[in-house]
Structures are given as C-alpha cells and as structure tokens.
Design an enzyme around this catalytic site. Structure first.
Site, mmCIF file in Angstrom:
data_model
loop_
_atom_site.group_PDB
_atom_site.id
_atom_site.type_symbol
_atom_site.label_atom_id
_atom_site.label_comp_id
_atom_site.label_asym_id
_atom_site.label_seq_id
_atom_site.Cartn_x
_atom_site.Cartn_y
_atom_site.Cartn_z
ATOM 1 N N ARG A 50 35.137 41.051 45.758
ATOM 2 C CA ARG A 50 34.622 39.717 45.465
ATOM 3 C C ARG A 50 34.369 39.010 46.786
ATOM 4 N NH1 ARG A 50 33.731 41.360 41.280
ATOM 5 N NH2 ARG A 50 34.294 40.633 39.187
ATOM 6 N N GLU A 83 27.066 33.433 44.370
ATOM 7 C CA GLU A 83 26.049 34.416 43.996
ATOM 8 C C GLU A 83 25.027 33.788 43.061
ATOM 9 O OE1 GLU A 83 27.991 37.927 42.481
ATOM 10 O OE2 GLU A 83 28.839 38.420 44.420
ATOM 11 N N HIS A 140 25.330 42.601 44.357
ATOM 12 C CA HIS A 140 26.415 42.841 43.397
ATOM 13 C C HIS A 140 26.038 43.953 42.404
ATOM 14 C CE1 HIS A 140 30.110 40.760 41.428
ATOM 15 N NE2 HIS A 140 30.117 42.059 41.178
HETATM 16 N N1 LIG Z 1 31.093 45.153 43.067
HETATM 17 C C1 LIG Z 1 31.225 45.325 41.772
HETATM 18 O O1 LIG Z 1 30.260 45.411 41.019
HETATM 19 C C2 LIG Z 1 32.601 45.461 41.191
HETATM 20 C C3 LIG Z 1 33.678 44.835 41.771
HETATM 21 N N2 LIG Z 1 34.930 45.003 41.226
HETATM 22 C C4 LIG Z 1 36.039 44.331 41.886
HETATM 23 O O2 LIG Z 1 36.946 45.316 42.341
HETATM 24 C C5 LIG Z 1 38.271 44.869 42.074
HETATM 25 C C6 LIG Z 1 39.209 46.053 42.013
HETATM 26 O O3 LIG Z 1 38.929 46.828 40.862
HETATM 27 P P1 LIG Z 1 39.926 48.007 40.411
HETATM 28 O O4 LIG Z 1 40.190 48.922 41.533
HETATM 29 O O5 LIG Z 1 39.384 48.562 39.148
HETATM 30 O O6 LIG Z 1 41.235 47.163 40.094
HETATM 31 P P2 LIG Z 1 42.744 47.669 40.103
HETATM 32 O O7 LIG Z 1 43.532 46.631 39.385
HETATM 33 O O8 LIG Z 1 42.812 49.079 39.643
HETATM 34 O O9 LIG Z 1 43.108 47.650 41.664
HETATM 35 C C7 LIG Z 1 43.319 46.477 42.387
HETATM 36 C C8 LIG Z 1 44.494 46.736 43.311
HETATM 37 O O10 LIG Z 1 44.636 45.604 44.140
HETATM 38 C C9 LIG Z 1 46.027 45.434 44.347
HETATM 39 N N3 LIG Z 1 46.301 44.082 44.797
HETATM 40 C C10 LIG Z 1 46.436 42.950 44.060
HETATM 41 N N4 LIG Z 1 46.712 41.902 44.853
HETATM 42 C C11 LIG Z 1 46.722 42.385 46.122
HETATM 43 C C12 LIG Z 1 46.939 41.782 47.390
HETATM 44 N N5 LIG Z 1 47.219 40.472 47.506
HETATM 45 N N6 LIG Z 1 46.863 42.574 48.493
HETATM 46 C C13 LIG Z 1 46.587 43.891 48.386
HETATM 47 N N7 LIG Z 1 46.411 44.533 47.206
HETATM 48 C C14 LIG Z 1 46.465 43.774 46.087
HETATM 49 C C15 LIG Z 1 46.659 45.759 43.009
HETATM 50 O O11 LIG Z 1 48.026 46.114 43.153
HETATM 51 C C16 LIG Z 1 45.809 46.933 42.552
HETATM 52 O O12 LIG Z 1 46.401 48.179 42.889
HETATM 53 C C17 LIG Z 1 38.122 44.082 40.771
HETATM 54 O O13 LIG Z 1 39.171 43.137 40.606
HETATM 55 C C18 LIG Z 1 36.786 43.412 40.925
HETATM 56 O O14 LIG Z 1 36.930 42.137 41.501
HETATM 57 C C19 LIG Z 1 35.148 45.785 40.139
HETATM 58 C C20 LIG Z 1 34.103 46.418 39.518
HETATM 59 C C21 LIG Z 1 32.731 46.249 39.956
HETATM 60 O O1 LIG Z 2 29.454 43.098 35.606
HETATM 61 C C1 LIG Z 2 28.977 42.733 36.670
HETATM 62 O O2 LIG Z 2 27.973 42.054 36.721
HETATM 63 C C2 LIG Z 2 29.619 43.112 37.977
HETATM 64 C C3 LIG Z 2 30.782 44.028 37.852
HETATM 65 C C4 LIG Z 2 32.016 43.479 38.440
HETATM 66 O O3 LIG Z 2 31.998 42.849 39.468
HETATM 67 C C5 LIG Z 2 33.301 43.723 37.771
HETATM 68 O O4 LIG Z 2 33.319 44.471 36.783
HETATM 69 O O5 LIG Z 2 34.312 43.166 38.221
#
Ligand SMILES: NC(=O)C1=CN([C@@H]2O[C@H](COP(=O)(O)OP(=O)(O)OC[C@H]3O[C@@H](n4cnc5c(N)ncnc54)[C@H](O)[C@@H]3O)[C@@H](O)[C@H]2O)C=CC1
Ligand SMILES: O=C(O)CCC(=O)C(=O)O
Length: 313
Positions: free
Chosen positions: A232, A261, A279
């Site tokens: 993010r 965004e 994104h």
């Molecule tokens: N660019 C995009 O389109 C996308 C972006 N995302 C972002 O990616 C993030 C991560 O997704 P996942 O890996 O599936 O989530 P996840 O929940 O599997 O992994 C997130 C990790 O961050 C850790 N964490 C939480 N607070 C923390 C801190 N203060 N310092 C260090 N580590 C910390 C958690 O313990 C967890 O292991 C989502 O929350 C979302 O914001 C997710 C999907 C798509």
């Molecule tokens: O769904 C989207 O537009 C972006 C994906 C994403 O950032 C998320 O799944 O956290």
C-alpha cells in the site's frame, strides 16, 4: 429461499457473478460514486467491493439490511471494520487468490528497476540507442529484505531464491522459526534496513505500518538501495522516498501502489529512477477469476449462515 440482493460496486469477473446470480439478485454498479452508493445501499443484503470503494461508517449507517461486505482481494484498509462490527455486519475477503500475481509483479518490478527496462524500451521507441547508459545491476547474490513475511512476502522470497538472492525477513508477528521454515533469515527492522540491497514491502496498511519507511528508515539503509512496494502506498513516506531518490541514497524504486490513487503525474511518479504501475499487482485473469469465485462463495456462505473461511470482522 430468501431473495438476497447483492450490490457490486467495483465489478467482478463473470464466473463470480454467475455463482451469485444462481442464488441472489445481483446489481452491477461498477464505478458508482460515493454519493450514489449512500443513496442505494439501503436496498442490499450484501456489498462486494475491490479497493476503489470506500466502505465508510456513513455507508454502514445507510445500510440497515446489510449483512455482509465482501472484499474481492486482500487489503481491507478501505473498509471501516469498527463500523462493520458496530453494525453487526460480517466482513470477508479472498486472501489467497491473488498471492502469486502480486509476487510475480514484485519480481517484475525488481528486474525493471535494476535493469531500467522501461527506460530502455521508451528510448528505443523514440529511435535512440542508449546502450552505454543502461548499465544496471544483477539480482544474483544480492540481499533482499522482505518486510512482511506472509503469503505474498513468502512467495516473493521463493522466487528471489531462484535468482540466488539471500533473504532477510522482518515480521514481528511471526515466530522466528516460522520465518526460517518459509526460507527467510529472521531479523529486526534495523538489521534489515542496514543489510539489504533491495527492500520489498508486503505488509497491510494499518496504524503500525503507516510510513514504516520514513526519513529515519531511509537514513539507515545502504547507499544505492532499491525499494519495491506492491503493498500500500501509505506504508512509505512518499516525500521521504522522493528526497532519498534525489540524493542518490535510493538508486531506484518500483511502485505499484500510492498514498493517493490515482496519484497523477507527481514528482515521484515522473522521477526517472522510478518504475510505476497503476496498482495492477492482483490484476491478472487467473487471479481475478479465483478471487471472484472465492468471494462469491464466501459472501453467499455468510448470507446463508454457513461456516466461513476468510472472516475479517
Ligand atoms: N498491489 C496489489 O494489487 C495487492 C496488494 N496487496 C497488499 O499486500 C498486503 C500483504 O498481503 P498478504 O501477503 O496476502 O497478507 P498476509 O497477511 O499473508 O501477510 C502480511 C504479513 O505482514 C505482517 N505484518 C503485519 N504488521 C507488520 C508490521 N508492522 N511489520 C512487519 N510485518 C507485519 C503479518 O504478520 C503478515 O505475516 C495486503 O495487506 C495488501 O495491502 C495484496 C494483494 C494485491
Ligand atoms: O482489488 C484491487 O483493486 C487491488 C488488489 C489489492 O490491493 C488487494 O487485494 O489488497
């Protein structure tokens, strides 16, 4: 069977809509404005969003029938979870569907930045041949610092290992042993900042991660470090990143996400050492098809009072 009414505000792949329509009335109002959402949401039992729609306290206040909000994707920072709880509304997401897509984009950004692939392409299309200027770096034997070692961070690390990178991982919510089992060397944030050649962020945006990479953090990094972020925008202080790019502290950045965004053509977006994508981390046919199926099934399960796999609130 009750006649459920479901509102889609950010679209949904057809396979997910088909699953929903077999059991409910579905209105697809992709791109609906915040004002129009407030006017119509009272009619609905369920709302399915992606990241664009802000499901604020005002939306919950205006939605007496609402039983569930489904987030087709991972991050729920666009949903007021406290308001959801106060209104007894369930919130679910589809957290596993898009992991690989984001991990692959992260590696793509990494290679794009260290080899300046977008600049190479843009200059060739302009009829130039700037081969001598395009001397990049290898990923081979570099140290990758992964902040947030969950689903995406782990998959990024697995792929980075295929490039013979060493993996440092900072994740204070995971036991050190779990990090080791996932292929990372558990380290403190300071150690990661000091040792990493490339830093990639995979944390949710919350009160602990907002501006996690700020001026103080950049000062602790190696000169010439690269920054990648497909988490993010808010987890990086963008002004501090811009200054670090201008001073040469940061050699380049690959950014899929922005504090606002769309960001427009800001100084960060147009910076010559920044590679940007709008994104699109989760934006693959495969990921969106899986996300649509997962969220449709989960939202119907919530409406029908069945067990849930991915309840967030
Ligand atoms: N660019 C995009 O389109 C996308 C972006 N995302 C972002 O990616 C993030 C991560 O997704 P996942 O890996 O599936 O989530 P996840 O929940 O599997 O992994 C997130 C990790 O961050 C850790 N964490 C939480 N607070 C923390 C801190 N203060 N310092 C260090 N580590 C910390 C958690 O313990 C967890 O292991 C989502 O929350 C979302 O914001 C997710 C999907 C798509
Ligand atoms: O769904 C989207 O537009 C972006 C994906 C994403 O950032 C998320 O799944 O956290």
């Amino acid at each position: 069977m009750p006649e459920w009414k479901i509102l889609l505000t950010d679209g949904l792949e057809q396979n997910g809509q088909d699953i929903l329509r077999a059991a409910a009335q579905v209105d697809n109002r992709a791109g609906i404005s915040a004002d129009d959402l407030l006017k119509v949401v009272a009619e609905y039992d369920a709302l399915i969003v992606r990241g664009r729609t802000k499901v604020t306290a005002a939306v919950f206040d205006a939605a007496p029938r609402l039983k569930v909000v489904g987030r087709a994707g991972v991050g729920v920072d666009n949903i007021d979870l406290n308001a959801a709880k106060a209104h007894n509304v369930i919130v679910v997401n589809s957290p596993t569907a898009t992991t690989i897509a984001v991990a692959e984009l992260t590696l793509g950004l990494m290679l794009s930045v260290v080899r300046e692939i977008p600049r190479a392409d843009a200059t060739m299309k302009a009829g130039q041949w700037i081969k001598k200027e395009l001397e990049g770096h290898e990923l081979w034997r570099k140290t990758l610092g992964v902040i947030g070692f969950g689903r995406i961070g782990t998959e990024v690390a697995r792929r980075a290992k295929a490039f013979d990178m060493d993996i440092l991982a900072y994740d204070p919510l995971l036991p050190a042993e779990a990090i080791r089992l996932r292929g990372g060397e558990p380290v403190s944030l300071d150690e990661l900042l000091h040792r990493a050649d490339i830093i990639t962020l995979h944390v949710p945006l919350d009160e602990n991660t907002r501006n996690l990479l700020n001026a103080e953090a950049f000062a602790k990094m190696k000169d010439g470090v690269y920054i990648i972020c497909a988490a993010r925008g808010g987890v990086i202080d963008e002004e501090a990143l811009l200054q670090a790019l201008n001073s040469g502290k940061v050699a380049g950045a690959g950014l899929d996400v922005f504090a606002t965004e769309p960001p427009g053509a800001t100084a960060l977006v147009t910076h010559p050492k920044v590679v940007c994508t709008p994104h699109i981390g989760a934006q693959t046919v495969e990921a969106q098809t899986r996300a649509a199926e997962d969220i449709a099934t989960e939202v119907l399960a919530a409406l029908e009072g069945k067990p849930l796999r991915w309840r967030v609130a």
